[in-house]
Enzyme design. Structure first.
Site, mmCIF file in Angstrom:
data_model
loop_
_atom_site.group_PDB
_atom_site.id
_atom_site.type_symbol
_atom_site.label_atom_id
_atom_site.label_comp_id
_atom_site.label_asym_id
_atom_site.label_seq_id
_atom_site.Cartn_x
_atom_site.Cartn_y
_atom_site.Cartn_z
ATOM 1 N N LYS A 153 0.775 -1.251 -0.011
ATOM 2 C CA LYS A 153 0.091 0.056 0.018
ATOM 3 C C LYS A 153 0.789 1.321 -0.052
ATOM 4 O O LYS A 153 0.456 2.247 -0.600
ATOM 5 C CB LYS A 153 -1.096 -0.059 1.181
ATOM 6 C CG LYS A 153 -2.042 -1.107 1.036
ATOM 7 C CD LYS A 153 -3.127 -0.792 2.335
ATOM 8 C CE LYS A 153 -4.166 -1.697 2.233
ATOM 9 N NZ LYS A 153 -5.318 -1.526 3.085
ATOM 10 N N ASN A 184 -5.094 2.119 -1.582
ATOM 11 C CA ASN A 184 -5.436 0.594 -1.493
ATOM 12 C C ASN A 184 -6.124 0.497 -3.100
ATOM 13 O O ASN A 184 -6.593 -0.670 -3.257
ATOM 14 C CB ASN A 184 -6.608 0.395 -0.483
ATOM 15 C CG ASN A 184 -7.692 1.028 -0.757
ATOM 16 O OD1 ASN A 184 -7.843 2.107 -1.448
ATOM 17 N ND2 ASN A 184 -8.818 0.567 -0.327
ATOM 18 N N ALA A 192 -5.299 1.199 8.588
ATOM 19 C CA ALA A 192 -6.671 1.410 8.614
ATOM 20 C C ALA A 192 -7.022 2.557 9.760
ATOM 21 O O ALA A 192 -7.917 3.333 9.113
ATOM 22 C CB ALA A 192 -7.258 0.106 9.150
ATOM 23 N N GLY A 198 -5.701 2.514 17.728
ATOM 24 C CA GLY A 198 -4.769 2.143 16.485
ATOM 25 C C GLY A 198 -4.326 3.170 15.768
ATOM 26 O O GLY A 198 -4.814 4.300 15.973
ATOM 27 N N GLY A 253 -17.555 -3.739 11.031
ATOM 28 C CA GLY A 253 -16.853 -3.554 9.827
ATOM 29 C C GLY A 253 -16.954 -4.223 8.611
ATOM 30 O O GLY A 253 -16.307 -3.720 7.540
ATOM 31 N N ASP A 257 -10.360 3.133 1.719
ATOM 32 C CA ASP A 257 -10.664 2.490 3.120
ATOM 33 C C ASP A 257 -11.322 3.465 4.065
ATOM 34 O O ASP A 257 -12.323 2.946 4.552
ATOM 35 C CB ASP A 257 -9.305 1.908 3.861
ATOM 36 C CG ASP A 257 -8.773 0.854 3.298
ATOM 37 O OD1 ASP A 257 -9.557 -0.190 2.901
ATOM 38 O OD2 ASP A 257 -7.564 0.507 3.593
HETATM 39 P P1 NDP Z 1 -1.837 -2.628 10.798
HETATM 40 O O1 NDP Z 1 -0.789 -3.799 10.976
HETATM 41 O O2 NDP Z 1 -1.194 -1.373 9.925
HETATM 42 O O3 NDP Z 1 -2.050 -1.829 12.316
HETATM 43 C C1 NDP Z 1 -2.255 -2.888 13.330
HETATM 44 C C2 NDP Z 1 -2.803 -1.750 14.606
HETATM 45 O O4 NDP Z 1 -3.344 -2.710 15.580
HETATM 46 C C3 NDP Z 1 -1.596 -0.984 15.050
HETATM 47 O O5 NDP Z 1 -1.877 0.309 15.573
HETATM 48 C C4 NDP Z 1 -1.103 -1.911 16.201
HETATM 49 O O6 NDP Z 1 -0.622 -1.243 17.524
HETATM 50 C C5 NDP Z 1 -2.515 -2.472 16.813
HETATM 51 N N1 NDP Z 1 -2.503 -3.491 17.825
HETATM 52 C C6 NDP Z 1 -2.192 -5.128 17.085
HETATM 53 N N2 NDP Z 1 -2.285 -5.833 18.206
HETATM 54 C C7 NDP Z 1 -2.490 -5.071 19.285
HETATM 55 C C8 NDP Z 1 -2.515 -5.313 20.669
HETATM 56 N N3 NDP Z 1 -2.609 -6.482 21.054
HETATM 57 N N4 NDP Z 1 -2.710 -4.372 21.473
HETATM 58 C C9 NDP Z 1 -2.749 -2.861 21.228
HETATM 59 N N5 NDP Z 1 -2.784 -2.669 19.932
HETATM 60 C C10 NDP Z 1 -2.529 -3.562 18.943
HETATM 61 O O7 NDP Z 1 -2.877 -3.189 10.349
HETATM 62 P P2 NDP Z 1 -4.234 -2.485 9.435
HETATM 63 O O8 NDP Z 1 -4.511 -0.818 9.906
HETATM 64 O O9 NDP Z 1 -4.016 -2.434 8.005
HETATM 65 O O10 NDP Z 1 -5.479 -3.472 9.828
HETATM 66 C C11 NDP Z 1 -6.073 -3.302 11.157
HETATM 67 C C12 NDP Z 1 -7.458 -4.177 11.232
HETATM 68 O O11 NDP Z 1 -8.273 -3.498 10.313
HETATM 69 C C13 NDP Z 1 -6.881 -5.491 10.531
HETATM 70 O O12 NDP Z 1 -7.509 -6.507 11.403
HETATM 71 C C14 NDP Z 1 -7.746 -5.557 9.016
HETATM 72 O O13 NDP Z 1 -8.021 -6.737 8.743
HETATM 73 C C15 NDP Z 1 -8.908 -4.677 9.605
HETATM 74 N N6 NDP Z 1 -9.329 -3.628 8.171
HETATM 75 C C16 NDP Z 1 -10.444 -3.607 7.908
HETATM 76 C C17 NDP Z 1 -11.135 -2.983 6.719
HETATM 77 C C18 NDP Z 1 -12.612 -2.744 6.687
HETATM 78 O O14 NDP Z 1 -12.942 -2.683 5.506
HETATM 79 N N7 NDP Z 1 -13.339 -3.349 7.470
HETATM 80 C C19 NDP Z 1 -10.094 -2.450 5.799
HETATM 81 C C20 NDP Z 1 -8.697 -2.401 6.214
HETATM 82 C C21 NDP Z 1 -8.341 -3.230 7.339
HETATM 83 P P3 NDP Z 1 1.136 -1.128 17.205
HETATM 84 O O15 NDP Z 1 1.274 0.145 16.456
HETATM 85 O O16 NDP Z 1 1.431 -0.715 18.710
HETATM 86 O O17 NDP Z 1 1.887 -2.169 16.713
#
Ligand code: NDP
EC number: 1.1.1.25
Length: 282
Positions: free
Chosen positions: A70, A91, A134, A130, A248, A106
């Site tokens: 991306k 995206n 996303a 987060g 979602g 998105d």
């Molecule tokens: P990224 O990997 O870019 O970001 C993940 C985020 O989740 C980060 O902020 C990370 O924090 C946080 N995180 C993960 N695990 C934990 C935890 N245990 N405790 C606290 N924070 C946590 O992923 P994306 O942003 O691309 O995607 C996120 C979700 O959104 C995915 O599940 C994806 O499937 C979903 N999604 C849904 C869409 C829809 O259309 N509904 C579209 C796009 C995505 P840190 O920075 O600290 O690592």
């Protein structure tokens, strides 16, 4: 003369095998009687440049980008939408006469789903859990749609601070990073709370963000980006507190619908797309 050539669209990713978007787009093409195909294509990071050339060579209508492409795709694009420019990621790409136009749907998909449920962002206070891809897309679109204030709560400080300062500097909304403490209380003036982390995604369906759930009030609208399962523990707990909830699935369907229209110029059959997606996760 008969036309045996289908118009091509699809997605580049790695891994990409479990990406369900093809089911949704193919259902929409069939419903609108369009001779279009959606190809789910594995592209390794080092081959992204050649793959983007192939979008032009095959005269594809466009291509979606998923992990890990991306951001890395930006140098191969001729133009970016204003939102994609601020987000710094795309995206989806539209190809016209050899030119590649990058868009990020998105966040737009999220905002459309939110508005369809009767909510507005105008002058609202938004709290986002987060700061990944996303969250970034959602935060920028919330700001561009009139949110007054955006709180970013994220586990890693650097990413959280970076997103808050991006919103503060590049949009008219104010934004602040809040350090994610254990049992984190949600700011009481929050109108819209969004889980934009990956917590709760299948198979980890019993996981939920570590927040103080008693701080969610009936006045809040609570949204999740997780679409599998649609009814996450996060949303179920928020609903028990009397909050309105949005899954979602709406965001996923709406961004797919926006991509459909960008590629075909035809209004998307949103109901057909939603049914196809729901059937896939039954
Ligand atoms: P990224 O990997 O870019 O970001 C993940 C985020 O989740 C980060 O902020 C990370 O924090 C946080 N995180 C993960 N695990 C934990 C935890 N245990 N405790 C606290 N924070 C946590 O992923 P994306 O942003 O691309 O995607 C996120 C979700 O959104 C995915 O599940 C994806 O499937 C979903 N999604 C849904 C869409 C829809 O259309 N509904 C579209 C796009 C995505 P840190 O920075 O600290 O690592």
């Amino acid at each position: 003369m008969k036309n045996y050539r289908a118009e091509l669209t699809g997605v580049f990713g790695d891994p990409v095998d479990d990406n369900p978007t093809g089911v949704v787009e193919e259902a929409a093409f069939a419903a609108k009687n369009l001779n279009y195909r959606y190809l789910t294509i594995k592209v390794l990071p080092e081959d992204l440049g050649k793959a983007m050339d192939s979008v032009k060579i095959f005269d594809m209508k466009g291509i979606n980008l998923t992990m890990p492409h991306k951001i890395k795709v930006l140098p191969y694009l001729d133009e970016l939408s204003p939102a994609a420019e601020i987000i710094g990621a795309v995206n989806t790409v539209i190809q016209k006469e050899g030119k590649l136009f990058g868009e990020n749907t998105d966040g737009k998909g999220f905002v459309t789903a939110l508005k369809n449920s009767g909510e507005t962002l105008d002058k609202k206070n938004v709290t986002i859990l987060g700061a990944g891809g996303a969250a970034r897309a959602i935060a920028v679109e919330c700001a561009l749609n009139g949110a007054a204030y955006i709180n970013i709560i994220n586990r890693s400080i650097e990413k959280g601070e970076e997103l808050a300062s991006l919103i503060q500097m590049k949009t008219d909304s104010s934004a602040k990073y809040l350090n994610w403490k254990n049992n984190m209380a949600i700011p009481s003036d929050t109108d819209i709370l969004i889980n934009a982390t990956s917590i709760g995604f299948s198979p980890n369906v019993t996981d939920k963000p570590d927040i103080d759930y008693t701080s969610i009030t009936p006045e809040m609208c609570v949204c999740d980006v997780i679409f599998n399962p649609a009814e996450t523990i996060f949303l179920k707990t928020a609903a028990e507190n009397g909050a309105k909830t949005i899954t979602g699935l709406g965001m996923l369907v709406q961004q797919a619908a926006l991509n459909f229209t960008l590629w075909t110029g035809v209004e998307a059959p949103v109901d057909v797309m939603e049914d196809a997606l729901k059937k896939e996760f039954e």
